[in-house]
Design an enzyme around this catalytic site. Sequence first.
Site, PDB file in Angstrom:
ATOM      1  N   ASP A 199     -10.925   3.399   5.102  1.00 48.38           N
ATOM      2  CA  ASP A 199     -11.475   1.963   4.802  1.00 48.38           C
ATOM      3  C   ASP A 199     -13.197   1.964   4.882  1.00 48.38           C
ATOM      4  O   ASP A 199     -13.694   0.888   4.587  1.00 48.38           O
ATOM      5  CB  ASP A 199     -11.029   0.999   5.801  1.00 48.38           C
ATOM      6  N   GLN A 223      -4.526  -1.004   9.962  1.00 48.03           N
ATOM      7  CA  GLN A 223      -4.200  -2.395   9.507  1.00 48.03           C
ATOM      8  C   GLN A 223      -4.908  -3.566  10.380  1.00 48.03           C
ATOM      9  O   GLN A 223      -4.569  -3.551  11.446  1.00 48.03           O
ATOM     10  CB  GLN A 223      -2.687  -2.505   9.151  1.00 48.03           C
ATOM     11  N   LYS A 245       0.602  -1.268   0.257  1.00 40.96           N
ATOM     12  CA  LYS A 245       0.038   0.177  -0.290  1.00 40.96           C
ATOM     13  C   LYS A 245       0.894   1.253  -0.104  1.00 40.96           C
ATOM     14  O   LYS A 245       0.558   2.154  -0.643  1.00 40.96           O
ATOM     15  CB  LYS A 245      -0.966  -0.036   1.156  1.00 40.96           C
TER      16      LYS A 245
END
Length: 277
Positions: free
Chosen positions: A112, A89, A45
């Site tokens: 997210d 994460q 990422k």
Amino acid sequence: MDGKAYSKEILEQIKIKVCNMQKKPSIAVILVGNNPASQIYVNNKEKTARELGFVSKTYHLKENTNANELKDLILNLNSDKNTDAILLQLPLPKHLVSQDFIELIDPKKDVDGFHPINCGKLMTNSNPYAISCTPKGIIKLLKKYNVKIDGANAVVIGRSNMVGKPLAQLLLNENATVTVAHSKTKNLSAIAHGADILISATGIKGLVTKDFVKSGAVVVDVGIFRDEDGKINGDVEFEEVSKIASLITPVPGGIGPMTIAMLMENTLELSLNNAKF
């Protein structure tokens, strides 16, 4: 359906937009502990973000980080005007409750799309600040291949907060008739067989066989597993199902690249949105 090729198109478009921005989009990634898979994901990422011209910073905290330390970091990033997007994460180490920290993230920086406010906005079809990356990528890929969602019978196998639930809502918002199935569903193969669009997001290797799929259905495989010999597979038995389906996503090269592309798109959108405030 080639998610890898389409994701490259999307990333190129983002790169062009970023080149013309005076203030570059910025993303902060929080990694707690030493989960090998998470470290690989974070590295990928960060690499992609920098290739696009984003400002990317990773905060790697120790495995034994306590709740207050993580909370303080998130709150500091919330108030940092130079941070547009925050990615926590997952999974976190077992002593930390993921949902507690997801809810601490500013919804306007929740890249997210997991914060309850963004989930609620999605549920009411009222412009969430960000939409969960994998479901968003699935819808985009279906549209890229001109799959008719409006009026289609869609079956989603999996009910996670990250994929199954938001995906079901996105499909509803596109006027599909949606059935959500899961591990407790009776006659799963029969229910799946009625789908025009069948999406499996269970994490069960090889769950979807030819018996689950009617002729001409569109099949999306969200699962990904690496065998002991290094071979990568998904939820779907690709070889047999691909002979029946009209369209199918491969593993790898299907939904994985689309998820990364949507993460970058969300970062850009949050940056543009935050610039208005």
